[in-house]
Design an enzyme around this catalytic site. Structure first.
Site, PDB file in Angstrom:
ATOM      1  N   MET A   1       0.828  -1.204   0.000  1.00 46.94           N
ATOM      2  CA  MET A   1       0.000   0.000   0.000  1.00 46.94           C
ATOM      3  C   MET A   1       0.864   1.256   0.000  1.00 46.94           C
ATOM      4  O   MET A   1       1.800   1.385   0.781  1.00 46.94           O
ATOM      5  CB  MET A   1      -0.919  -0.045   1.243  1.00 46.94           C
ATOM      6  CG  MET A   1      -1.825   1.145   1.364  1.00 46.94           C
ATOM      7  SD  MET A   1      -2.949   1.274  -0.075  1.00 46.94           S
ATOM      8  CE  MET A   1      -3.134   3.040  -0.161  1.00 46.94           C
TER       9      MET A   1
ATOM     10  N   HIS B   1       3.403   5.197  -7.357  1.00 48.99           N
ATOM     11  CA  HIS B   1       2.125   5.774  -6.911  1.00 48.99           C
ATOM     12  C   HIS B   1       2.330   7.159  -6.289  1.00 48.99           C
ATOM     13  O   HIS B   1       1.385   7.947  -6.218  1.00 48.99           O
ATOM     14  CB  HIS B   1       1.470   4.881  -5.849  1.00 48.99           C
ATOM     15  CG  HIS B   1       0.473   3.899  -6.393  1.00 48.99           C
ATOM     16  ND1 HIS B   1      -0.454   4.222  -7.351  1.00 48.99           N
ATOM     17  CD2 HIS B   1       0.234   2.596  -6.083  1.00 48.99           C
ATOM     18  CE1 HIS B   1      -1.219   3.165  -7.610  1.00 48.99           C
ATOM     19  NE2 HIS B   1      -0.817   2.160  -6.859  1.00 48.99           N
TER      20      HIS B   1
ATOM     21  N   GLU C   1       4.606   0.720  -5.838  1.00 43.93           N
ATOM     22  CA  GLU C   1       4.197   1.599  -4.729  1.00 43.93           C
ATOM     23  C   GLU C   1       4.945   2.928  -4.803  1.00 43.93           C
ATOM     24  O   GLU C   1       4.382   3.986  -4.537  1.00 43.93           O
ATOM     25  CB  GLU C   1       4.431   0.931  -3.375  1.00 43.93           C
ATOM     26  CG  GLU C   1       3.755  -0.433  -3.204  1.00 43.93           C
ATOM     27  CD  GLU C   1       2.295  -0.473  -3.599  1.00 43.93           C
ATOM     28  OE1 GLU C   1       1.593   0.538  -3.423  1.00 43.93           O
ATOM     29  OE2 GLU C   1       1.846  -1.531  -4.104  1.00 43.93           O
TER      30      GLU C   1
HETATM   31  N1  0A1 Z   1      -3.353   0.562  -3.770  1.00 41.47           N
HETATM   32  C1  0A1 Z   1      -2.662  -0.665  -3.524  1.00 41.47           C
HETATM   33  C2  0A1 Z   1      -3.510  -1.856  -3.417  1.00 41.47           C
HETATM   34  C3  0A1 Z   1      -4.308  -2.023  -2.186  1.00 41.47           C
HETATM   35  C4  0A1 Z   1      -5.670  -1.893  -2.248  1.00 41.47           C
HETATM   36  C5  0A1 Z   1      -6.472  -2.191  -1.152  1.00 41.47           C
HETATM   37  C6  0A1 Z   1      -5.844  -2.597  -0.016  1.00 41.47           C
HETATM   38  O1  0A1 Z   1      -6.576  -2.935   1.064  1.00 41.47           O
HETATM   39  C7  0A1 Z   1      -7.895  -3.180   0.890  1.00 41.47           C
HETATM   40  C8  0A1 Z   1      -4.481  -2.710   0.067  1.00 41.47           C
HETATM   41  C9  0A1 Z   1      -3.719  -2.407  -1.029  1.00 41.47           C
HETATM   42  C10 0A1 Z   1      -1.785  -0.932  -4.721  1.00 41.47           C
HETATM   43  O2  0A1 Z   1      -2.245  -0.830  -5.855  1.00 41.47           O
HETATM   44  O3  0A1 Z   1      -0.652  -1.287  -4.535  1.00 41.47           O
HETATM   45 ZN    ZN Z   2      -1.441   0.230  -7.159  1.00 44.20          ZN
END
Ligand code: 0A1
Ligand code: ZN
Length: 875
Positions: A271, A309, A306
């Site tokens: 995350m 992002h 990550e």
């Molecule tokens: N945004 C993160 C993915 C992610 C999505 C939801 C989560 O918990 C419900 C945890 C991580 C990525 O794309 O890496």
């Molecule tokens: Zn992502």
């Protein structure tokens, strides 16, 4: 059921927020069972909001409210209403800026859903995407509300010596009762899904990175003490990612500190919380003896994902969750290209397409099919899908193909410049690409609202008299209007040389990107004295199914001569698939089997050549995956697929064993700890040969596998050997499995592999073994990695055993979904997937699968997550 008919949220109902939050001051006193949160919000009525409703609606779940104050005055309980999911203040002050202070408590220990604040091996950590912040405090939990966060964490010095949150550490201090505090300030306004805190006994690994503009960034990785020696690769990958983003996108990191924390209990991969990424240990920890080459590559990719992002997700975020692919599609595309630049481009492309075609195509062909920008959801956590991520990345890749690398970069520069600090939409992204390149992408935008995999039917006609080749392309998709599809094309002469492409008045080229924009289009290639072989959709230039009839001879020819690495591999896959499909028919008709010698000859040809890229060479020798074959069948026959594929593999091993043995010998070296492309390639080709040889079940080959298993100094070789031992009649099977367990019982990630390997075995005793493993002391339903490695692997990667005709696999899976529903709805709903594709199977299996879905629907307290998947797949 918690909520008899959970509410559906629609994109078309998007409204700007009624209120905005400028800043948040959080004061969090940490405790395993009773964490106290004081949140002070500086708010105002949104000037862009035209709603009549003046009530302030905050969301919050599983919170114990202690007090509320508005502008310093405590609110009596007549002034607000509480529901299990919200806190409403009917008459908030109507002046410009006001301050709302809320105190509440939470119980992290009781949180097995791993969303909000939870406990992992004694460490407190958070997961707020998509809607987890509402389990920490009452808030406007939506991505278009962006605020500056200041967070003070208070905790016991022994239990929580490390206290982390987003941004920069601005103050620390000591308190009585052996407690201490740290204040963190994040200077960038962010949505609350990017909030994070971590508290625990953690070791730190540190490094530095100097940016393009000479700013020095501190890099820190936090892990449990016993993992301190496994962070080198993650740190190197982070620095490589930072360098790459500066070079390829001109993006620099913006804070002075970048932190990564590895946790054992995590629902997903990792995350991107601002300045404080939280990672599943699987994507951080690696040492040559515990992690395979594949793990090393995945770690590099996820660390990069990550990190990327920070610009595509954090600096510019999503307006609402329907826009998830805005950040995910683009970021996956960026991490794919990063890996391609650091490993083998051809191999990376093949592996990405393979994932897309086996898993995403299946998703898009089933009851949960949705566009990359969905239009409705019940539970947003169900939309972190292969479609949003992988197909989303393909759509961004098509823009890259259409605009060229330079045009794409001009477009991304404009996107960053226009929208830095904003929460935006997929349309904003495409508009920036279009404006920067002065092109019209309105037709291209249809890719965002179209579900299902488009099909291209291609036919060709060569006219000797006019020396022309006419290619007719016809498209079919769920979009009412035709899509814009880039089709990269090459022509190959009979002697293997490149045939020059001359289309209309355009200059001759070796390769061309055809623009398919109409339902049906013809392309006439001129000046072709001999009929060339067409190589269509090179590099898999669009996420479509291509139907073009090509003879086995033409496919074998392209496997030898196509200069495009993807299409060369693809020709081999098509050749093998066609042959396997005709064997499947033979099996279904009760005919005896013989292997078409053209495949043996084609493999012989591949084996006889010298290859620089040994990983690519290995891929040319890999037979199409059972899942990919299933994807192409009207009625999936898992048993016939397995039997036919195994038959082909054994026959190839039998006919080409001298090649496989000599390749094995020449590439079997001890290069543990070397992760260069060549060493990885040697391991890969050697293990591919070992896998073929194991089909012969000779004493000699059993010995080969056992020796490799015992002597291996790296996980790639050890696990490959164990796999062939397990999946053959090897006499040392039980002993090898046991010794592996004894050797690695303290390494959770290796034990995950041990569970996974057994769950994926096509041997007849697998189901009994899986059931026994559920009772193993190392198995735990509360640890998502374990659940995925046993239940997930069995149901998603072992078609022949999971789809046993008596339905035992389905019943087992439904039992686990029902148990997980209580503990962790997100993981439970991910486990439902292998039941959702029931329409693709024979009637008997359809009935068995449906019955289990219906049983799941009866679950008491069914979560929104599981309800949405089960109900939609029964509808
Ligand atoms: N945004 C993160 C993915 C992610 C999505 C939801 C989560 O918990 C419900 C945890 C991580 C990525 O794309 O890496
Ligand atoms: Zn992502």
């Amino acid at each position: 059921m918690r909520n008899p008919s959970p509410q559906t949220i629609y994109l078309k109902e998007y409204r700007v927020p009624d209120y905005l939050i400028h800043s948040v001051e959080l004061n969090i006193v940490l405790d395993e069972e009773n964490t106290r949160v004081v949140s002070k919000l500086t708010m105002e009525r949104n000037p862009d909001c035209d709603s009549e409703n003046i009530a302030l609606d905050l969301v919050g779940e599983q919170l114990e409210l202690v007090s509320i104050a508005l502008d310093g005055k405590a609110l009596g309980d007549k002034n607000y209403t509480l529901s299990p999911e919200s806190l409403t203040i009917a008459q908030p002050p109507q002046k410009q800026v006001f301050m709302l202070a809320i105190e509440n408590s939470i119980n992290p220990k009781a949180n097995t859903a791993l969303e909000g604040l939870y406990l992992s091996n004694g460490m407190l950590c958070t997961q707020c995407e998509a809607e987890g912040f509402r389990k920490i405090t009452y808030y406007l939990d939506r991505p278009d509300v962006m605020a500056k966060f200041t967070t003070t964490l208070i905790g016991d010095k022994d239990k929580y010596p490390v206290l982390l949150s987003n941004g920069n550490k601005v103050a620390t201090g000591e308190l009585k009762n052996n407690r201490h505090w740290v204040t963190w300030e994040d200077p960038f306004a962010k949505p609350c899904y990017l909030f994070a805190l971590v508290a625990g006994q953690l070791e730190i690994i540190e490094d530095k990175f100097t940016t393009l503009s000479e700013r020095e960034i501190d890099l820190q990785i936090f892990v449990e003490a016993h993992d301190k020696d496994k962070c080198g690769h993650a740190m190197k990958s982070l620095k490589d990612a930072m360098t790459w983003d500066e070079k390829v996108y001109g993006r620099e990191y913006d804070l002075d500190l970048y932190m990564i924390v590895a946790v054992s209990h995590f629902n997903m991969g990792a995350m991107e919380n601002k300045g404080l990424n939280v990672f599943n240990t699987k994507f951080v920890l690696a040492s040559p003896d515990t992690a395979s080459d594949h793990d090393y590559e995945n770690i590099g990719g996820v660390i990069a994902h990550e990190y990327f992002h920070n610009w595509t997700g954090n600096r510019i975020t999503c307006r609402d969750w329907f826009q998830l692919s805005l950040k995910e599609g683009f970021t996956v595309f960026r991490d794919q290209e990063f890996t391609a630049d650091h490993t083998s481009r051809g191999v990376k492309r093949i592996e990405d397409v393979d994932l897309l075609r086996t898993r995403q195509f299946a998703e898009d062909a089933g009851p949960l099919s949705h566009p990359i920008r969905p239009e409705a959801y019940i539970e947003i956590n169900n939309f972190y899908t292969l479609t949003v991520y992988e197909k989303g990345a393909e759509v961004v890749r098509m823009l890259h193909t259409l605009l060229g690398a330079e045009g794409f970069r001009t477009g991304s520069d404009l996107y960053f410049q226009r929208h830095d600090g904003q929460a935006v939409t997929c349309d904003d992204f495409v508009n920036a690409m279009a404006a920067a390149n002065d092109v019209d992408l309105s037709q291209f935008k249809r890719w965002y609202s179209q579900a299902g995999t488009p099909v291209i039917n291609a036919s060709q006609h060569y006219d000797e008299a006019s020396q022309t080749l006419t290619l007719v392309l016809e498209q079919q998709s769920s979009s009412p209007e035709p899509l814009q599809i880039p089709v990269k094309t090459g022509l190959v002469n009979k002697d293997g040389s490149v045939a020059s492409i001359r289309l209309d008045d355009e200059a001759a080229a070796n390769e061309i990107t055809l623009q398919l924009t109409e339902d049906k289009q013809s392309f006439v290639f001129k000046d072709l004295p001999q009929k060339p072989v067409v190589s269509l959709l090179r590099g898999f230039s669009a996420p479509v199914k291509l139907n073009m009839s090509q003879s086995l001879e033409e496919l074998a020819f392209l496997l030898s001569y196509d200069s495009d690495p993807f299409n060369r591999w693809e020709a081999g896959q098509k050749l093998a698939s066609e042959i396997i499909f005709s064997l499947i028919e033979d099996i279904q008709q009760g005919r005896s089997l013989t292997l078409n010698p053209i495949l043996i000859e084609a493999f012989d040809n591949v084996l006889a050549q010298d290859w620089d890229d040994l990983s690519y060479f290995s891929l040319l020798l890999a037979l199409p995956d059972e899942g990919y074959l299933a994807e192409q069948m009207k009625v999936v026959d898992v048993d016939a697929i397995h039997e036919a594929r195994e038959y082909v593999k054994t026959k190839l091993a039998d006919n080409l064993q001298l090649h496989f043995s000599s390749l094995y010998q020449s590439h079997h070296k001890d290069e543990s700890g070397c992760f260069g492309k060549d060493a990885i390639g040697r391991r890969r080709i050697k293990n591919t040969c070992l896998s073929y040889l194991s089909k012969l079940e000779t004493q000699e080959n059993h010995h080969l596998a056992q020796t490799q298993f015992q002597d291996a100094g790296n996980m790639t070789d050890q696990i490959a050997a164990l796999n062939v031992i397990l999946n053959s009649g090897h006499p040392a099977k039980a002993e090898s499995l046991e010794s592996f367990y004894q050797q690695w019982q303290d390494e959770a990630l290796v034990i995950d592999k041990w569970f996974g390997l057994q769950a994926c075995s096509p041997m007849p005793d697998t189901f009994a073994r899986v059931q026994a493993l559920m009772q193993h002391p190392a198995f735990d339903l509360k640890t998502p990695n374990r659940v995925r490695s046993l239940i997930g692997a069995f149901s998603q990667s072992n078609p022949v055993r999971y789809h046993a005709a008596n339905g035992e696999g389905y019943q087992f899976l439904a039992d686990q979904v029902i148990a997980l529903n209580e503990l962790n709805p997100q993981v439970a709903s991910r486990m439902v997937t292998p039941l959702t594709g029931w329409r693709r199977f024979d009637e008997a299996r359809q009935d068995l699968m449906k019955a289990q879905l219906e049983r799941i629907m009866q679950t008491e307290n069914i979560s929104k997550d599981v309800y949405e998947l089960a109900s939609k797949s029964l509808a």
